[in-house]
Design a protein around this motif. Sequence first.
Motif, PDB file in Angstrom:
ATOM      1  N   ARG A 122       4.964  18.814  64.805  1.00  0.00           N
ATOM      2  CA  ARG A 122       3.881  18.243  63.990  1.00  0.00           C
ATOM      3  C   ARG A 122       3.752  16.742  64.223  1.00  0.00           C
ATOM      4  NH1 ARG A 122       4.251  20.230  57.974  1.00  0.00           N
ATOM      5  NH2 ARG A 122       2.510  18.806  57.889  1.00  0.00           N
ATOM      6  N   GLN A 123       4.883  16.050  64.299  1.00  0.00           N
ATOM      7  CA  GLN A 123       4.846  14.619  64.586  1.00  0.00           C
ATOM      8  C   GLN A 123       4.302  14.357  65.983  1.00  0.00           C
ATOM      9  OE1 GLN A 123       8.546  12.566  63.765  1.00  0.00           O
ATOM     10  NE2 GLN A 123       8.853  13.756  61.889  1.00  0.00           N
ATOM     11  N   ALA A 124       4.721  15.174  66.939  1.00  0.00           N
ATOM     12  CA  ALA A 124       4.223  15.032  68.312  1.00  0.00           C
ATOM     13  C   ALA A 124       2.723  15.279  68.356  1.00  0.00           C
ATOM     14  CB  ALA A 124       4.953  16.002  69.243  1.00  0.00           C
ATOM     15  N   ALA A 125       2.263  16.295  67.653  1.00  0.00           N
ATOM     16  CA  ALA A 125       0.831  16.614  67.648  1.00  0.00           C
ATOM     17  C   ALA A 125       0.019  15.445  67.095  1.00  0.00           C
ATOM     18  CB  ALA A 125       0.569  17.883  66.824  1.00  0.00           C
ATOM     19  N   GLU A 126       0.497  14.844  66.014  1.00  0.00           N
ATOM     20  CA  GLU A 126      -0.213  13.689  65.449  1.00  0.00           C
ATOM     21  C   GLU A 126      -0.274  12.535  66.446  1.00  0.00           C
ATOM     22  OE1 GLU A 126      -2.107  12.606  62.834  1.00  0.00           O
ATOM     23  OE2 GLU A 126      -2.204  14.767  62.590  1.00  0.00           O
ATOM     24  N   ALA A 127       0.849  12.283  67.108  1.00  0.00           N
ATOM     25  CA  ALA A 127       0.886  11.192  68.090  1.00  0.00           C
ATOM     26  C   ALA A 127      -0.014  11.511  69.287  1.00  0.00           C
ATOM     27  CB  ALA A 127       2.320  10.929  68.537  1.00  0.00           C
ATOM     28  N   TYR A 128       0.003  12.746  69.751  1.00  0.00           N
ATOM     29  CA  TYR A 128      -0.879  13.136  70.854  1.00  0.00           C
ATOM     30  C   TYR A 128      -2.343  12.978  70.449  1.00  0.00           C
ATOM     31  CZ  TYR A 128       2.770  15.300  73.809  1.00  0.00           C
ATOM     32  OH  TYR A 128       3.843  15.536  74.624  1.00  0.00           O
ATOM     33  N   ARG A 129      -2.652  13.372  69.234  1.00  0.00           N
ATOM     34  CA  ARG A 129      -4.040  13.248  68.770  1.00  0.00           C
ATOM     35  C   ARG A 129      -4.455  11.778  68.719  1.00  0.00           C
ATOM     36  NH1 ARG A 129      -6.118  15.509  63.092  1.00  0.00           N
ATOM     37  NH2 ARG A 129      -4.972  13.687  62.408  1.00  0.00           N
ATOM     38  N   SER A 130      -3.572  10.933  68.217  1.00  0.00           N
ATOM     39  CA  SER A 130      -3.859   9.496  68.160  1.00  0.00           C
ATOM     40  C   SER A 130      -4.022   8.898  69.553  1.00  0.00           C
ATOM     41  CB  SER A 130      -2.757   8.752  67.418  1.00  0.00           C
ATOM     42  OG  SER A 130      -2.721   9.158  66.071  1.00  0.00           O
ATOM     43  N   ALA A 131      -3.267   9.420  70.516  1.00  0.00           N
ATOM     44  CA  ALA A 131      -3.334   8.933  71.895  1.00  0.00           C
ATOM     45  C   ALA A 131      -4.466   9.612  72.678  1.00  0.00           C
ATOM     46  CB  ALA A 131      -2.003   9.159  72.597  1.00  0.00           C
ATOM     47  N   GLU A 132      -5.206  10.479  72.005  1.00  0.00           N
ATOM     48  CA  GLU A 132      -6.308  11.228  72.619  1.00  0.00           C
ATOM     49  C   GLU A 132      -5.843  12.083  73.797  1.00  0.00           C
ATOM     50  OE1 GLU A 132      -9.701   8.709  73.306  1.00  0.00           O
ATOM     51  OE2 GLU A 132      -9.686   7.995  71.243  1.00  0.00           O
ATOM     52  N   ALA A 133      -4.626  12.630  73.675  1.00  0.00           N
ATOM     53  CA  ALA A 133      -4.077  13.549  74.671  1.00  0.00           C
ATOM     54  C   ALA A 133      -4.397  14.964  74.188  1.00  0.00           C
ATOM     55  CB  ALA A 133      -2.573  13.328  74.826  1.00  0.00           C
ATOM     56  N   HIS A 134      -5.636  15.388  74.411  1.00  0.00           N
ATOM     57  CA  HIS A 134      -6.163  16.618  73.827  1.00  0.00           C
ATOM     58  C   HIS A 134      -5.406  17.877  74.248  1.00  0.00           C
ATOM     59  CE1 HIS A 134      -9.334  14.109  72.337  1.00  0.00           C
ATOM     60  NE2 HIS A 134      -9.623  13.714  73.567  1.00  0.00           N
ATOM     61  N   CYS A 135      -5.048  17.963  75.501  1.00  0.00           N
ATOM     62  CA  CYS A 135      -4.339  19.140  75.996  1.00  0.00           C
ATOM     63  C   CYS A 135      -2.972  19.266  75.311  1.00  0.00           C
ATOM     64  CB  CYS A 135      -4.182  19.035  77.512  1.00  0.00           C
ATOM     65  SG  CYS A 135      -3.331  20.432  78.253  1.00  0.00           S
ATOM     66  N   SER A 136      -2.225  18.176  75.300  1.00  0.00           N
ATOM     67  CA  SER A 136      -0.897  18.188  74.678  1.00  0.00           C
ATOM     68  C   SER A 136      -0.996  18.448  73.180  1.00  0.00           C
ATOM     69  CB  SER A 136      -0.178  16.865  74.943  1.00  0.00           C
ATOM     70  OG  SER A 136       0.021  16.693  76.329  1.00  0.00           O
ATOM     71  N   TYR A 137      -2.034  17.905  72.547  1.00  0.00           N
ATOM     72  CA  TYR A 137      -2.254  18.139  71.127  1.00  0.00           C
ATOM     73  C   TYR A 137      -2.459  19.632  70.855  1.00  0.00           C
ATOM     74  CZ  TYR A 137      -4.741  18.193  66.641  1.00  0.00           C
ATOM     75  OH  TYR A 137      -5.150  18.477  65.362  1.00  0.00           O
TER      76      TYR A 137
END
Length: 153
Positions: free
Chosen positions: A47-62
């Motif tokens: 969940r923390q990784a998903a939030e960080a990926y979303r903030s970094a606009e890393a859509h695939c990883s999110y």
Amino acid sequence: MTTQEGAQASSDAPAGRQLHDQAYFLDLLGDSHNGLGRHEAAIEAYRQAAEAYRSAEAHCSYALCLLKVAGSHLSLGEPWHALGYLEASLPLLHELGLTRHAALAREQLAQCRSELAGVGLLTAGERSETVSPEIRDKGRFLLCPGPTDRRAG
């Protein structure tokens, strides 16, 4: 490179890169917890990784992290928690062209809906019949009463 040089290089990196690196390591931490059977800890890391990926606009990883959160909930026998993550990840996976992962999410989503409908937590109209017989007949995800399930106990 010394530790001090590494710390200096990290502080000089753009903020977006640092955020993506943090997300990546949280994602790996979640994978490690998951592999050790520590699914609650994996969920938190994902969940923390998903939030960080979303903030970094890393859509695939999110999108993949959302799928991993759902998978960890399913490993805990919690399809009611997995349902929302699967519903959120599926359109993203489809949009990104991740067909294998989208197919997995569709199968898991159908299984969750089927199980939840079977115990009256979803109406018949919300139930999906698209799950394959191989998964449906195995009963892969068993519904375990959660703390908010009135029928528990």
